[in-house]
Design an enzyme around this catalytic site. Structure first.
Site, mmCIF file in Angstrom:
data_model
loop_
_atom_site.group_PDB
_atom_site.id
_atom_site.type_symbol
_atom_site.label_atom_id
_atom_site.label_comp_id
_atom_site.label_asym_id
_atom_site.label_seq_id
_atom_site.Cartn_x
_atom_site.Cartn_y
_atom_site.Cartn_z
ATOM 1 N N ARG A 97 -28.958 0.369 2.035
ATOM 2 C CA ARG A 97 -29.801 -0.577 2.772
ATOM 3 C C ARG A 97 -30.437 -1.519 1.744
ATOM 4 N NH1 ARG A 97 -33.453 1.207 7.559
ATOM 5 N NH2 ARG A 97 -32.994 -0.951 8.108
ATOM 6 N N ASP A 252 -41.321 -3.782 3.793
ATOM 7 C CA ASP A 252 -40.147 -3.218 3.110
ATOM 8 C C ASP A 252 -40.004 -3.761 1.701
ATOM 9 O OD1 ASP A 252 -39.461 -3.022 6.145
ATOM 10 O OD2 ASP A 252 -38.262 -1.538 5.066
HETATM 11 O O1 MRU Z 1 -35.225 -0.874 9.784
HETATM 12 P P1 MRU Z 1 -36.380 0.060 9.562
HETATM 13 O O2 MRU Z 1 -36.749 0.850 10.769
HETATM 14 O O3 MRU Z 1 -36.184 0.920 8.336
HETATM 15 O O4 MRU Z 1 -37.604 -0.918 9.260
HETATM 16 C C1 MRU Z 1 -38.844 -0.369 8.974
HETATM 17 C C2 MRU Z 1 -39.926 -1.357 8.854
HETATM 18 O O5 MRU Z 1 -39.729 -2.548 8.957
HETATM 19 C C3 MRU Z 1 -41.279 -0.821 8.530
HETATM 20 O O6 MRU Z 1 -42.273 -1.667 8.998
HETATM 21 C C4 MRU Z 1 -41.425 -0.709 7.004
HETATM 22 O O7 MRU Z 1 -40.374 0.010 6.449
HETATM 23 C C5 MRU Z 1 -42.704 -0.102 6.616
HETATM 24 S S1 MRU Z 1 -42.714 1.672 6.864
HETATM 25 C C6 MRU Z 1 -43.502 2.253 5.509
#
Ligand code: MRU
Length: 372
Positions: A97, A252
């Site tokens: 990812r 992220d």
């Molecule tokens: O695609 P995801 O579900 O992994 O995206 C997660 C998010 O956008 C959260 O807001 C982010 O990772 C913060 S969680 C500590």
């Protein structure tokens, strides 16, 4: 945090077999609580890529444990060139990812130690286990600290409102499920709730994977925190009508200049918050900072995911989790996983070290060791 009153984390070492990692498989929530055993490096890669575990904090911890499993496999398979093997494993993990920088950060933290240990596989195993454990524990305590700092914002609003309910809007899941425990954006909310401050959370559904309605709503419900699920497009309307006091999201990847990548749709909430003079905060631990880049919109890689996530919706039907098609099967889909909210739209960053301005000056005031 609690599931039916029993404390859980999102990831841990199997209590009877330390060559197995256990995780909450988030694909089945809120309908089923399924614990998955990850016994191989490949299984960790799949769990991250296919989002059995998701959210920046737990992705970082899973990647760190993935490196530990890779080192166990290097020993078991009597790999000759251990360094090349583990560097390739790191490369593979990083590619699962691309947006959440915690992943690359955790892999690099492992590799930095591994390179100093040459081909001493027993020491590599011992150290990579320790580092994975440390990363997980750090995430827990840093998220707790985010709660201690962030709660002051909610206390202030509560005082200004003479104890009336504080309405917080959040997007996606930056809760304990996205971390190892506590959460980033949710940590100040849980802390406020524990202190008896009246809170209510507007939970963005967060299409296409619905991390808000399936995960955030579930975990808030498990803790008894009042909340309401809203369609993604409702936030602007609620803000115009004085129904949102503060927005708190996770991140992220945040540039050292304060631009924030978070789940797609975050940017639009920030625009609406600015237009309505509503404070917009981002909560993150230091592992979500990218110290290399200064322009989030231009430089943060944005994950593009399978169009199936948009065309199909998953839900419970007759006691079984099923997927249904909700769009013309042959229509093309664009499925960008994240967007970037520029620093100018952000009121502040809530970190484990305190709250700062979303600017290089602000960030370096909390992390002086990163100043260059
Ligand atoms: O695609 P995801 O579900 O992994 O995206 C997660 C998010 O956008 C959260 O807001 C982010 O990772 C913060 S969680 C500590």
């Amino acid at each position: 945090m609690n599931v039916n009153g029993k404390p859980y984390r999102t990831i841990w070492l199997h209590p009877k077999d330390n060559s197995i990692i256990q995780v909450i498989d988030q694909r089945y929530l809120p309908h089923q609580l399924i614990i998955e055993d990850l016994a191989t490096f490949e299984q960790v890669c799949t769990a991250i890529k296919e989002m059995h575990v998701r959210g920046a904090g737990v992705i970082g911890a899973a990647a760190a444990y993935g490196m530990y499993l890779a080192s166990l496999e290097a020993k078991k398979n009597q790999v000759k060139d251990i360094q090349t093997f583990l560097h390739l494993a790191g490369k593979k993990l990083k590619a699962t990812r691309p947006t959440a920088v915690n992943l690359a950060w955790a892999v690099n933290r492992q590799l930095e130690k591994i390179v100093t240990l040459n081909d001493n596989i027993n020491l590599i195993i011992e150290n990579s286990a320790k580092i994975a454990q440390t990363i997980a524990e750090e995430d827990v305590s840093f998220c707790q600290n985010i709660g201690k700092h962030g709660v002051k914002l909610l206390e202030d609003i509560s005082q200004k409102k003479h104890g009336e309910v504080v309405n917080i809007l959040t997007h996606c899941n930056a809760g304990w499920l996205g971390c190892v425990d506590n959460g980033t954006a949710t940590s100040p909310i849980y802390e406020a709730y524990r202190r008896g401050i009246k809170v209510h959370v507007w939970v963005d559904e967060t299409r296409p994977r619905n991390q808000g309605s399936t995960l955030t709503a579930w975990e808030l419900g498990q803790e008894g925190v009042p909340h309401t699920i809203i369609p993604d497009n409702a936030g602007g309307h609620l803000m115009q009508h004085g129904l949102v006091d503060i927005v708190i999201t996770g991140s992220d990847r945040t540039t050292y200049t304060g631009d924030v990548a978070n789940k797609i749709g975050t940017y639009l909430k920030a625009v609406a918050a600015k237009d309505n003079n509503i404070p917009f905060y981002v909560a993150l631990t230091y592992s979500a900072f990218d110290w290399e880049i200064s322009d989030g919109v231009k430089q943060i890689p944005i994950e593009e995911r399978d169009g199936r996530e948009v065309k199909y919706m998953k839900g419970l039907h007759d006691g079984e989790i099923k997927e249904v098609l909700v769009a013309p099967e042959n229509s093309p889909v664009a499925n960008y996983g994240f967007d970037v909210t520029p620093a100018r739209l952000i009121t502040g960053l809530i970190t484990e070290r305190g709250i700062c301005q979303p600017s290089a000056e602000g960030v370096f005031s909390l992390y002086p060791e990163k100043r260059f």
